[in-house]
Design an enzyme around this catalytic site. Structure first.
Site, short mmCIF file in Angstrom:
data_model
loop_
_atom_site.label_atom_id
_atom_site.label_comp_id
_atom_site.label_asym_id
_atom_site.label_seq_id
_atom_site.Cartn_x
_atom_site.Cartn_y
_atom_site.Cartn_z
N TRP A 11 74.53 5.81 6.40
CA TRP A 11 73.52 3.91 5.82
C TRP A 11 74.31 3.16 6.94
O TRP A 11 74.58 2.01 6.85
CB TRP A 11 73.57 4.12 4.27
CG TRP A 11 72.46 5.12 4.32
CD1 TRP A 11 71.04 6.57 5.01
CD2 TRP A 11 71.82 5.02 2.40
NE1 TRP A 11 70.34 6.44 3.97
CE2 TRP A 11 70.89 5.82 2.91
CE3 TRP A 11 72.26 3.84 1.37
CZ2 TRP A 11 70.11 5.91 1.40
CZ3 TRP A 11 71.08 4.62 0.63
CH2 TRP A 11 70.37 5.58 -0.01
N LYS A 12 76.00 3.77 6.69
CA LYS A 12 76.62 2.99 7.59
C LYS A 12 77.14 1.97 6.19
O LYS A 12 76.77 2.23 4.90
CB LYS A 12 76.39 1.67 9.07
CG LYS A 12 76.40 3.15 9.66
CD LYS A 12 76.18 2.66 10.77
CE LYS A 12 76.41 3.61 11.99
NZ LYS A 12 76.69 3.75 13.75
N GLU A 164 79.60 12.00 19.05
CA GLU A 164 78.79 10.49 19.54
C GLU A 164 79.24 10.20 20.46
O GLU A 164 80.18 9.50 19.63
CB GLU A 164 78.96 10.22 17.38
CG GLU A 164 78.16 10.56 16.70
CD GLU A 164 78.22 10.05 15.09
OE1 GLU A 164 76.66 9.31 14.97
OE2 GLU A 164 79.03 8.90 14.89
N GLY A 230 72.24 7.27 12.62
CA GLY A 230 72.45 6.05 11.67
C GLY A 230 71.17 5.04 11.40
O GLY A 230 70.54 5.51 10.77
N GLY A 231 70.90 3.83 12.61
CA GLY A 231 69.82 3.54 12.21
C GLY A 231 68.03 3.55 11.14
O GLY A 231 67.66 3.48 10.64
P1 13P Z 1 72.97 5.31 15.25
O1 13P Z 1 71.81 6.08 15.14
O2 13P Z 1 72.26 3.91 14.12
O3 13P Z 1 72.61 5.12 17.03
O4 13P Z 1 74.13 5.24 14.54
C1 13P Z 1 74.61 6.76 14.94
C2 13P Z 1 75.77 7.14 14.09
O5 13P Z 1 76.63 6.00 14.39
C3 13P Z 1 75.80 8.51 13.03
O6 13P Z 1 77.04 8.53 12.64
#
Ligand code: 13P
Length: 250
Positions: A11-12, A164, A230-231
């Site tokens: 989720w950051k 990543e 992430g998103g």
């Molecule tokens: P996104 O899926 O938003 O590109 O982010 C990837 C990420 O950093 C997951 O840890």
């Protein structure tokens, strides 16, 4: 066929108690296998409360490399474990670049998480500048070696690596399934040189703009054992489409 075993959401620094509740409710209702969410520290209790008893695991996004002490603002792996975390992300590129975490610190965090009984998700990946310079494998080797070279491949037994590529994170520019598989095959081979059995069993996730539309193709690759999302993990229907792709790739 890839062994798709985990789709983890990162989720950051997003969420609120209200938006989390809505998202977690959808997760619990669908209750998919092989699914986890890594949430901000203050929301661990909420994730634990909502997800306990379901098939969905939860985790943190970072931990201190230290077990305890005068480290104002830090959170230890043991503290995360007390909230029922199964997973913790370590060495994410945002930690490495924005917070200047070195390869050594990422490896130390991995070890601290293991000691506390957590399953760390150890992130590695090259920048666009490094890919363009043709040093992707050298960068991945350096990041993997900081852990395997110092602490041995045994530490990765039951652990997880996430590839990543920095240029694919949050950019909408996904690595092609071939690029992901090549990098992940390289990571596996690097670890196999130290311990073939650990490498064969290792789950290597791909992260970087994983979306509903590209998940199935990525998960079909032999070295892609799941995703770190992430998103798209913040939008229930998108995250659901990704884990459905993971389940059907089994
Ligand atoms: P996104 O899926 O938003 O590109 O982010 C990837 C990420 O950093 C997951 O840890």
């Amino acid at each position: 066929m890839a062994r798709v075993r985990l789709v983890a959401g990162n989720w950051k620094m997003h969420g609120s108690r209200a938006s989390n509740a809505a998202l977690l409710d959808v997760l619990v209702k669908e209750n998919p296998p092989g699914c986890a969410v890594c949430v901000p520290f203050p929301y661990l209790a909420q994730a634990a409360e909502r997800l306990r008893g379901s098939r969905i695991a939860w985790g943190a996004q970072n931990v201190s490399e230290h077990a305890q002490g005068a480290y104002t603002g830090e959170v230890s792996a043991a503290m995360a474990a007390e909230f029922g975390c199964r997973y913790v992300i370590v060495g994410h590129s945002e930690r490495r670049t924005i917070f200047a975490e070195s390869d050594e610190v990422a490896a130390q965090k991995y070890v601290a998480a293991r000691k506390a009984g957590l399953t760390p998700i150890f992130c590695v990946g090259e920048t666009l500048e490094e890919r363009d310079r043709g040093v992707t494998e050298a960068v991945l080797a350096r990041q993997v070696d900081a852990l395997v070279g110092k602490y041995g491949a045994q530490g990765l037994d039951g652990g997880i690596v996430a590839y990543e590529p920095v240029w694919a994170i949050g950019t909408g520019r996904t690595a092609t399934s071939k690029q992901a598989d090549e990098a992940q095959a390289f990571i596996r081979a690097r670890i196999a040189a130290a311990d073939p059995a650990v490498a064969a069993d290792l789950r290597i996730l791909y992260g970087g703009s994983v979306k509903a539309g590209n998940a199935a193709e990525l998960f079909a690759m032999p070295n892609v054992d799941g995703g770190l999302v992430g998103g798209a993990s913040l939008v229930a229907k998108d995250f659901a489409a990704i884990w459905r792709a993971a389940v059907s790739a089994l």
